[in-house]
Enzyme design. Sequence first.
Site, PDB file in Angstrom:
ATOM      1  N   ASP A  13       0.978  -1.130  -0.181  1.00 46.45           N
ATOM      2  CA  ASP A  13      -0.058  -0.022   0.002  1.00 46.45           C
ATOM      3  C   ASP A  13       0.807   1.479   0.110  1.00 46.45           C
ATOM      4  O   ASP A  13       0.450   2.229   0.599  1.00 46.45           O
ATOM      5  CB  ASP A  13      -0.952   0.112   1.032  1.00 46.45           C
ATOM      6  CG  ASP A  13      -1.991  -1.130   1.220  1.00 46.45           C
ATOM      7  OD1 ASP A  13      -2.283  -1.764   0.073  1.00 46.45           O
ATOM      8  OD2 ASP A  13      -2.334  -1.751   2.272  1.00 46.45           O
ATOM      9  N   GLY A  40      -4.787  -4.525  -3.744  1.00 46.82           N
ATOM     10  CA  GLY A  40      -5.667  -3.198  -3.984  1.00 46.82           C
ATOM     11  C   GLY A  40      -4.882  -2.003  -4.421  1.00 46.82           C
ATOM     12  O   GLY A  40      -4.114  -1.532  -3.503  1.00 46.82           O
ATOM     13  N   HIS A  41      -4.919  -1.691  -5.762  1.00 48.25           N
ATOM     14  CA  HIS A  41      -4.018  -0.424  -6.121  1.00 48.25           C
ATOM     15  C   HIS A  41      -5.053   0.635  -6.568  1.00 48.25           C
ATOM     16  O   HIS A  41      -5.988   0.374  -7.646  1.00 48.25           O
ATOM     17  CB  HIS A  41      -3.385  -0.861  -7.151  1.00 48.25           C
ATOM     18  CG  HIS A  41      -2.156  -1.980  -6.798  1.00 48.25           C
ATOM     19  ND1 HIS A  41      -1.235  -2.501  -7.844  1.00 48.25           N
ATOM     20  CD2 HIS A  41      -1.934  -2.581  -5.684  1.00 48.25           C
ATOM     21  CE1 HIS A  41      -0.405  -3.571  -6.976  1.00 48.25           C
ATOM     22  NE2 HIS A  41      -0.849  -3.227  -5.849  1.00 48.25           N
ATOM     23  N   GLN A 221       1.917  -6.288  -3.323  1.00 47.21           N
ATOM     24  CA  GLN A 221       2.316  -6.093  -1.522  1.00 47.21           C
ATOM     25  C   GLN A 221       3.689  -5.440  -1.692  1.00 47.21           C
ATOM     26  O   GLN A 221       3.834  -4.364  -2.146  1.00 47.21           O
ATOM     27  CB  GLN A 221       2.647  -7.721  -1.467  1.00 47.21           C
ATOM     28  CG  GLN A 221       1.257  -8.436  -1.268  1.00 47.21           C
ATOM     29  CD  GLN A 221       0.806  -9.137  -2.581  1.00 47.21           C
ATOM     30  OE1 GLN A 221       1.381  -9.530  -3.396  1.00 47.21           O
ATOM     31  NE2 GLN A 221      -0.652  -8.556  -2.803  1.00 47.21           N
TER      32      GLN A 221
HETATM   33  P1  GDP Z   1      -0.917   0.466  -3.546  1.00 50.98           P
HETATM   34  O1  GDP Z   1      -1.472  -1.056  -2.972  1.00 50.98           O
HETATM   35  O2  GDP Z   1       0.603   0.352  -3.132  1.00 50.98           O
HETATM   36  O3  GDP Z   1      -1.504   0.685  -4.924  1.00 50.98           O
HETATM   37  O4  GDP Z   1      -1.509   1.470  -2.607  1.00 50.98           O
HETATM   38  P2  GDP Z   1      -3.054   1.687  -2.129  1.00 50.98           P
HETATM   39  O5  GDP Z   1      -3.606   2.100  -3.375  1.00 50.98           O
HETATM   40  O6  GDP Z   1      -3.452   0.337  -1.533  1.00 50.98           O
HETATM   41  O7  GDP Z   1      -2.738   2.659  -0.826  1.00 50.98           O
HETATM   42  C1  GDP Z   1      -2.342   3.953  -1.388  1.00 50.98           C
HETATM   43  C2  GDP Z   1      -3.590   4.946  -1.056  1.00 50.98           C
HETATM   44  O8  GDP Z   1      -2.789   6.215  -0.834  1.00 50.98           O
HETATM   45  C3  GDP Z   1      -4.551   5.129  -1.942  1.00 50.98           C
HETATM   46  O9  GDP Z   1      -5.847   5.319  -1.221  1.00 50.98           O
HETATM   47  C4  GDP Z   1      -3.869   5.979  -2.734  1.00 50.98           C
HETATM   48  O10 GDP Z   1      -5.036   6.961  -3.356  1.00 50.98           O
HETATM   49  C5  GDP Z   1      -3.305   7.286  -1.716  1.00 50.98           C
HETATM   50  N1  GDP Z   1      -2.120   7.793  -2.088  1.00 50.98           N
HETATM   51  C6  GDP Z   1      -1.066   7.515  -2.877  1.00 50.98           C
HETATM   52  N2  GDP Z   1      -0.117   8.449  -3.027  1.00 50.98           N
HETATM   53  C7  GDP Z   1      -0.629   9.432  -2.214  1.00 50.98           C
HETATM   54  C8  GDP Z   1      -0.154  10.430  -1.673  1.00 50.98           C
HETATM   55  O11 GDP Z   1       1.019  10.889  -2.054  1.00 50.98           O
HETATM   56  N3  GDP Z   1      -0.565  11.559  -0.625  1.00 50.98           N
HETATM   57  C9  GDP Z   1      -1.695  10.837  -0.189  1.00 50.98           C
HETATM   58  N4  GDP Z   1      -2.452  11.601   0.649  1.00 50.98           N
HETATM   59  N5  GDP Z   1      -2.520   9.805  -0.518  1.00 50.98           N
HETATM   60  C10 GDP Z   1      -1.743   8.822  -1.755  1.00 50.98           C
HETATM   61  P1  IMO Z   2      -0.801  -4.153  -2.078  1.00 48.62           P
HETATM   62  O1  IMO Z   2      -0.495  -4.732  -3.605  1.00 48.62           O
HETATM   63  C1  IMO Z   2      -0.927  -4.757   2.196  1.00 48.62           C
HETATM   64  C2  IMO Z   2      -1.004  -8.694   3.767  1.00 48.62           C
HETATM   65  C3  IMO Z   2      -2.259  -9.330   4.332  1.00 48.62           C
HETATM   66  C4  IMO Z   2      -1.488 -10.257   5.352  1.00 48.62           C
HETATM   67  C5  IMO Z   2      -0.348 -10.664   4.473  1.00 48.62           C
HETATM   68  C6  IMO Z   2      -0.833 -12.119   3.957  1.00 48.62           C
HETATM   69  O2  IMO Z   2      -2.409  -3.524  -1.973  1.00 48.62           O
HETATM   70  O3  IMO Z   2       0.248  -3.620  -1.687  1.00 48.62           O
HETATM   71  P2  IMO Z   2      -2.359 -12.835   1.980  1.00 48.62           P
HETATM   72  O4  IMO Z   2      -3.911 -12.169   1.608  1.00 48.62           O
HETATM   73  O5  IMO Z   2      -1.476 -12.765   0.770  1.00 48.62           O
HETATM   74  O6  IMO Z   2      -2.487 -14.279   2.449  1.00 48.62           O
HETATM   75  O7  IMO Z   2      -2.110 -11.891   3.312  1.00 48.62           O
HETATM   76  O8  IMO Z   2      -0.091  -9.926   3.409  1.00 48.62           O
HETATM   77  N1  IMO Z   2      -1.361  -8.171   2.364  1.00 48.62           N
HETATM   78  C7  IMO Z   2      -1.228  -7.056   2.087  1.00 48.62           C
HETATM   79  N2  IMO Z   2      -1.076  -5.975   2.825  1.00 48.62           N
HETATM   80  N3  IMO Z   2      -1.057  -4.518   0.941  1.00 48.62           N
HETATM   81  C8  IMO Z   2      -1.312  -5.719   0.052  1.00 48.62           C
HETATM   82  O9  IMO Z   2      -1.297  -5.502  -1.381  1.00 48.62           O
HETATM   83  C9  IMO Z   2      -1.304  -6.858   0.756  1.00 48.62           C
HETATM   84  N4  IMO Z   2      -1.548  -8.207   0.137  1.00 48.62           N
HETATM   85  C10 IMO Z   2      -1.408  -8.948   1.117  1.00 48.62           C
HETATM   86  O10 IMO Z   2      -2.860  -8.301   5.030  1.00 48.62           O
HETATM   87  O11 IMO Z   2      -1.027  -9.555   6.428  1.00 48.62           O
HETATM   88 MG    MG Z   3      -2.831  -1.657  -1.592  1.00 51.32          MG
END
Ligand code: GDP
Ligand code: IMO
Ligand code: MG
Length: 422
Positions: A13, A40-41, A221
Site C-alpha cells: 500500500d 488493491g491498487h 504487496q
Molecule cells: P498500492 O497497493 O501500493 O497501490 O497502494 P493503495 O492504493 O492500496 O494505498 C495507497 C493509498 O494512498 C491510496 O488510497 C492512494 O490513493 C493514496 N495515495 C497514493 N499516493 C498518495 C500521496 O502521495 N498522498 C496521499 N495523501 N495519498 C496517496
Molecule cells: P498491495 O498490492 C497490504 C498482507 C495481508 C496479510 C499478509 C498475507 O495492495 O500493496 P495474503 O492475503 O497474501 O495471504 O495476506 O499480507 N497483504 C497486504 N497488505 N497490501 C497488500 O497488497 C497486501 N496483500 C497482502 O494483510 O497480512
Molecule cells: Mg494496496
Amino acid sequence: MKVDVLLGLQWGDEGKGKVVDVLTPEYDVITRFQGGPNAGHTLEFDNKKFVLHNIPSGIFQGNKINVIGNGVVLDPIIFKQEIDGLREKGVDLTKSLLISKKAHLILPTHRILDAASEVSKGKTRIGSTLKGIGPTYMDKTGRNGIRVGDVLNNFEEKYAVLKEKHERLLKMYGFDYDLNEYEKGLKEGIEALREFTLIDSENELNRYLKNGKSILAEGAQGTLLDIDFGSYPYVTSSNTVCAGACIGMGIAPHKIGEVYGIFKAYCTRVGSGPFPTELFDEDGEKMRNNGYEFGSTTGRPRRCGWLDLVALKYSVMINGVTQLIMTKGDVLGCFDKIKIATAYKTGGETIEEFPYNLPDDLEPVYKELPGWNCDLTGLNSEKDLPEELKNYIRFLEDELEVPITIVSVGPDRGQTIIRKKN
Ligand code: GDP
Ligand code: IMO
Ligand code: MG
C-alpha cells in the site's frame, strides 16, 4: 530494451497503483508479475477513483498493452467482477489485456481453505486477505494447481479432481462452507476468461523487448511481505522482490533496467506480524485519519508508525533499487517533529541490520527532524517544497544512497513532483 520494475519497499500500500499510472505514458507495456487479488491498487484522476486487484494499473493512459504474467494467481470470479465494473465505466479490456496461460487459478475452495487455515491458527493467524493466495501458491509449488491455460482444455475435469482433494482437507479442518454461490460465479468467471487472449507471455514479453518496446513491471504487496525476505511467517506467499519479476514474467536478470522502489514517508501494515515503529497513540491515529489508512481490498484499518530506515535499507539492498519514490509526505504535514528509526535496541544491544526475527522487545532508536507543518497537496514543482521536507529527503538520500526522483503529494495523478536524478 529492458524491463523497469516498480515495487513496494514496505508492507504494501505504498502507492504503487498511483505511480504506475503516472509512469505509464513512458511505456508500451505494463505487466503484473506476482500476487493476486490480495492487492488493491488505487488510482485517482479527473475526480474518478478506481481500485484494481487483478489487473495492471496501466489501463487508463492510452492504448497500452497490459499483461498478467505467469507469476500471478488469478481469481476468475474477482476478475469478472473487475472487468464488468470497468466495462460499465467505458473501459473495455478484451483487446488490450493479455493473460499468461501459466498463471495459476484461484478456485473457490482455495478461498475456503484460506479461511479454514486462519481459523485453525487462532492467535497466530497471518491476517490474510482471505483471497485464497496461500492455498493457491501451495498447489502451484505442490504441483497440483490449475492454470489459466487449462480453461481451454478439460477445465471441468481438472477442477473436479482438485475440488475433491480440497474437500477432503476441509473435512480435516472440520470447517463449514457453502460452495453453491461461489461455483455459479466460477462458471461465469471461466467463461469471461475464455474471451481474453491467453498467451505464452514469456515469449511475447521477450519479443516486445527484442522489437524495442518498453515494459514496466508492477509489483504487488511489498518487500517486507516477501515469502523469503519478509517478516516470515507474517508474509504473503509470493516473491514480491525484484528477482520475483524475472520469475513472474520469464525475463532474464540482465534484462532488468531501472528498479523503482516506492515507500511512504511513514509506515503502515495491515494484518498481523511485527512492526517495530508502530504507534498506538494519537500520532498513529493522526496518520491513519490524514492518510485515510484503510485497506483498499478489505477495508481494515491499517496499523501506522514512523518510517523505519533499518527495514528500508534492507529493502533497497534486496531489490537493487536504482530510484526511490516517496509518497504521502502530505500526510505528515500536521507534525512539528518527524521521527525516523535509524537502529533497533534489543537485549541490551543496538543493531542496524534488519534481523532474522523481529523480537517483541525490539525498540526503535529514533532520529528527530523538524516537520514541514504545511499543506503539500497543491504543490507541483520541486522548488516549492518546504525546506524541512527537502531536508528530510536529503537525509534519506544520504542514508539510502539512492536518489528520490519522484515525490507524491496526494492521491491524484496530478499530485506528483518529478525531481531530477542527482
Ligand atoms: P498500492 O497497493 O501500493 O497501490 O497502494 P493503495 O492504493 O492500496 O494505498 C495507497 C493509498 O494512498 C491510496 O488510497 C492512494 O490513493 C493514496 N495515495 C497514493 N499516493 C498518495 C500521496 O502521495 N498522498 C496521499 N495523501 N495519498 C496517496
Ligand atoms: P498491495 O498490492 C497490504 C498482507 C495481508 C496479510 C499478509 C498475507 O495492495 O500493496 P495474503 O492475503 O497474501 O495471504 O495476506 O499480507 N497483504 C497486504 N497488505 N497490501 C497488500 O497488497 C497486501 N496483500 C497482502 O494483510 O497480512
Ligand atoms: Mg494496496
